[in-house]
Design a protein around this motif. Structure first.
Motif, PDB file in Angstrom:
ATOM      1  N   CYS A   1      -4.701   3.422   6.601  1.00  0.00           N
ATOM      2  CA  CYS A   1      -3.554   3.953   7.315  1.00  0.00           C
ATOM      3  C   CYS A   1      -2.588   3.808   6.439  1.00  0.00           C
ATOM      4  O   CYS A   1      -1.538   4.783   6.712  1.00  0.00           O
ATOM      5  CB  CYS A   1      -3.472   3.134   8.619  1.00  0.00           C
TER       6      CYS A   1
ATOM      7  N   ASP B   1      -5.808   8.635   9.851  1.00  0.00           N
ATOM      8  CA  ASP B   1      -5.462   8.606  11.241  1.00  0.00           C
ATOM      9  C   ASP B   1      -5.324   7.465  11.773  1.00  0.00           C
ATOM     10  O   ASP B   1      -6.171   6.406  11.462  1.00  0.00           O
ATOM     11  CB  ASP B   1      -6.431   9.665  12.075  1.00  0.00           C
ATOM     12  N   LEU B   2      -4.542   6.916  12.527  1.00  0.00           N
ATOM     13  CA  LEU B   2      -4.406   5.804  13.317  1.00  0.00           C
ATOM     14  C   LEU B   2      -5.440   5.503  14.335  1.00  0.00           C
ATOM     15  O   LEU B   2      -5.948   6.438  14.778  1.00  0.00           O
ATOM     16  CB  LEU B   2      -3.108   5.646  13.725  1.00  0.00           C
TER      17      LEU B   2
ATOM     18  N   CYS C   1      -1.443  -1.676  14.849  1.00  0.00           N
ATOM     19  CA  CYS C   1      -1.452  -1.451  13.526  1.00  0.00           C
ATOM     20  C   CYS C   1      -0.147  -2.525  12.966  1.00  0.00           C
ATOM     21  O   CYS C   1      -0.148  -3.037  11.868  1.00  0.00           O
ATOM     22  CB  CYS C   1      -1.481  -0.147  12.769  1.00  0.00           C
TER      23      CYS C   1
ATOM     24  N   CYS D   1      -9.417  -0.601   7.641  1.00  0.00           N
ATOM     25  CA  CYS D   1      -8.958   0.365   8.230  1.00  0.00           C
ATOM     26  C   CYS D   1      -7.420   0.499   8.088  1.00  0.00           C
ATOM     27  O   CYS D   1      -6.727   1.422   8.034  1.00  0.00           O
ATOM     28  CB  CYS D   1      -9.199  -0.051   9.667  1.00  0.00           C
TER      29      CYS D   1
ATOM     30  N   PRO E   1      -1.940   2.835  17.949  1.00  0.00           N
ATOM     31  CA  PRO E   1      -1.197   2.855  16.835  1.00  0.00           C
ATOM     32  C   PRO E   1      -0.502   1.693  16.783  1.00  0.00           C
ATOM     33  O   PRO E   1      -0.410   1.002  15.766  1.00  0.00           O
ATOM     34  CB  PRO E   1      -0.385   4.109  16.566  1.00  0.00           C
TER      35      PRO E   1
ATOM     36  N   SER F   1      -2.735   7.703   4.526  1.00  0.00           N
ATOM     37  CA  SER F   1      -2.432   8.278   5.598  1.00  0.00           C
ATOM     38  C   SER F   1      -3.394   8.628   6.280  1.00  0.00           C
ATOM     39  O   SER F   1      -3.661   9.855   6.850  1.00  0.00           O
ATOM     40  CB  SER F   1      -1.612   9.492   4.906  1.00  0.00           C
TER      41      SER F   1
END
Length: 75
Positions: free
Chosen positions: A30, A36-37, A44, A26, A41, A34
């Motif tokens: 990200c 989606d978070l 991360c 995942c 967010p 690029s």
């Protein structure tokens, strides 16, 4: 500020309740694709520097595979 949000003691990037290789995938998506978070967010930003970079990915891999430190959010 990402560091103001306490998410627990482990870096669960994909928010499935477990920390494992799927979190690495995942985060790779990200950072490098690029994608989606996740819903949070800030989950991360594992080193709490305010940005999402490969440094967060290294932090996560160290945590999972080398018994590294938990996310800075737990400190």
């Amino acid at each position: 500020d990402f560091c103001d949000i306490q998410l627990g003691t482990v870096p669960d990037v994909n928010l499935d309740g477990m920390v494992r290789a799927s979190d690495v995938i995942c985060l790779v998506n990200c950072v490098f694709k690029s994608a989606d978070l996740p819903l949070l967010p800030e989950s991360c930003d594992l080193n709490c520097d305010g940005t999402l970079t490969s440094a967060d990915l290294i932090y996560l891999m160290n945590f999972i595979f080398l018994s590294g430190e938990p996310s800075c959010k737990s400190l």
